[in-house]
Design an enzyme around this catalytic site. Structure first.
Site, PDB file in Angstrom:
ATOM      1  CG  ASP A 188      -1.781   1.239   1.339  1.00  0.00           C
ATOM      2  OD1 ASP A 188      -2.807   1.312   0.646  1.00  0.00           O
ATOM      3  OD2 ASP A 188      -1.412   2.156   2.101  1.00  0.00           O
ATOM      4  CE  LYS A 192      -2.048   5.058   1.058  1.00  0.00           C
ATOM      5  NZ  LYS A 192      -2.170   4.676   2.463  1.00  0.00           N
TER       6      LYS A 192
HETATM    7  N1  HSE Z   1      -5.058   1.215   4.564  1.00  0.00           N
HETATM    8  C1  HSE Z   1      -4.613   2.545   4.310  1.00  0.00           C
HETATM    9  C2  HSE Z   1      -3.747   3.014   5.473  1.00  0.00           C
HETATM   10  C3  HSE Z   1      -5.807   3.426   4.132  1.00  0.00           C
HETATM   11  O1  HSE Z   1      -3.778   2.380   6.523  1.00  0.00           O
HETATM   12  O2  HSE Z   1      -3.024   3.998   5.324  1.00  0.00           O
HETATM   13  C4  HSE Z   1      -5.486   4.795   3.637  1.00  0.00           C
HETATM   14  O3  HSE Z   1      -4.947   4.765   2.355  1.00  0.00           O
END
Ligand code: HSE
Length: 408
Positions: A188, A192
């Site tokens: 994740d 980003k």
């Molecule tokens: N799962 C992501 C986090 C959500 O914990 O940052 C926000 O993008």
């Protein structure tokens, strides 16, 4: 507005609109929502629901809000909306990180706003700001905590809570991804980071090309050792570039305790923007949670209705990704009985790895634990040195990169 997806974020968008909290900035109603499965919800929602992706356009929305997550049908519906001249707001980092070139090229071609402020550090509106301020945005390094769940989990583990319990809390609070392994394994944060590389370096990269490491095996003893050596272990994402090189990393790293990012606990995210010869810029705020994300999405709707583009560029040059320049490593050794520090230092030095600071020897459930910081060295040098150490003394080692703000 049409809302694609009525999961936790889509529902928070609907609740925020229904609460009247957006007035007087935004007078909007939901014209229709796309869901994967209606499951009897048609009777309970005050707006029409469809399950066929392109049927959403029957509702004739002025703006499409995409909070489905994942790649399809999100990509198809977003491209269709842009081609129809309907502005799109998305919180979907996977979509932008993977298809940013194609989607922003379509937005430019059709002159239709595409905004994704909520995709990265949802609670801090900075992408739009820096898109409009190219001189301030001209930086060559981004260091960030981009995943709220992993920061929340590591902060709780640091406080003595078990990993699984901390992760369950993050899921209950709506921070974690539907598949929380993306929060844990660094993917994740890598998505980003790819968006930030696109935004600030003007380069297109595959998120899967970023070396990502899991936080799963960071335990309380390693946290304690990091503190004893004047730092913290944090889930960090780094990108630095100077033509033609781009170095990126996403995973647990050692930050000095006086580092502003090192002090961020809970679900807080932070971004440090650096340019050689200038003082760094730090942006700090919540990065996850349904309501904070819904607010970012609806602010983007206001911006999109004002006609403002997020980035306004199409396809960017593709770049390949290597590791960032080494600033040294934080290494933890464990063994039934550890060799003398002098012997460890000699063996590592023979492989080009020089130790700059040792922690005291600690007792460990399976024997002894000791940590140290190294001077900068190549990742392969460290790997070979730790392999040689394991062969010579049967000790297990974990290493985390040291990440520090530039001091120049
Ligand atoms: N799962 C992501 C986090 C959500 O914990 O940052 C926000 O993008």
């Amino acid at each position: 507005v049409a809302v694609l997806g009525l999961g936790r974020i889509g529902s928070a968008v609907a609740d925020l609109l229904a609460s009247g909290a957006c007035a007087p900035h935004l007078e909007a109603t939901i014209a229709g929502a796309l869901v994967r499965s209606a499951d009897g919800r048609r009777a309970t929602t005050p707006f029409p629901i469809c399950t066929e992706p392109l049927a959403i356009f029957d509702a004739r929305p002025d703006v499409v809000i995409e909070v489905l997550g994942g790649l399809e049908p999100a990509r198809t519906v977003v491209l269709e909306a842009l081609s129809r001249g309907i502005p799109v707001v998305t919180a979907n980092k996977t979509l932008i990180a993977t298809y940013g070139d194609e989607l922003f090229a379509a937005a430019t071609r059709f002159g239709t706003p595409l905004r994704c402020e909520a995709a990265v550090v949802a609670g801090v509106p900075f992408l739009g700001t820096f898109a409009a301020r190219p001189l301030a945005a001209s930086v060559d390094r981004v260091t960030a905590i981009l995943n709220g769940t992993s920061n929340f989990v590591l902060s709780r583990v640091d406080g003595g809570v078990a990993f699984e319990e901390a992760l369950a809390d993050a899921r209950r609070l709506g921070y974690a991804e539907p598949d929380p392994s993306k929060d844990v394994d660094g993917s994740d944060a890598a998505e980003k980071l790819a968006i930030l590389v696109r935004h600030f370096a003007r380069l297109s990269i595959r998120p899967s090309g970023i070396a990502a490491e899991s936080i799963e095996n960071v335990g309380p003893d390693e946290m304690r050792a990091a503190r004893a050596l004047g730092g913290r272990i944090k889930p960090v994402a780094v990108a630095e570039w100077s033509s033609p090189d781009l170095g990126c990393f996403a995973g647990p790293a050692f930050l000095p305790e006086d580092d502003l990012l090192g002090g961020l606990g809970g679900v807080l995210n932070g971004v440090r923007l650096e340019r050689r010869g200038s003082a760094a810029i730090h942006l700090i705020g919540p990065g996850a949670g349904p309501e904070v994300t819904a607010r970012a999405v609806l602010d983007d709707v206001v911006e999109a209705l004002g006609g403002r583009q997020q980035v306004g560029v199409g396809a960017l040059p593709r770049a390949s990704v290597g590791p960032p320049a080494s600033q040294g490593y934080f290494v933890t050794l464990r063994a039934t009985s550890l060799p003398d520090a002098v012997d460890v230092a000699d063996l590592l030095a023979a492989h080009g790895v020089w130790i700059r600071r040792w922690d005291a020897l600690q007792a460990h459930p399976d024997g002894e634990l000791r940590a140290f910081l190294t001077f900068p060295c190549l990742p392969d040098e460290l790997l070979m040195a730790l392999r040689a150490l394991a062969a010579a003394s049967a000790c297990a080692a974990t290493s985390r990169p040291i990440v520090e703000a530039r001091r120049d």
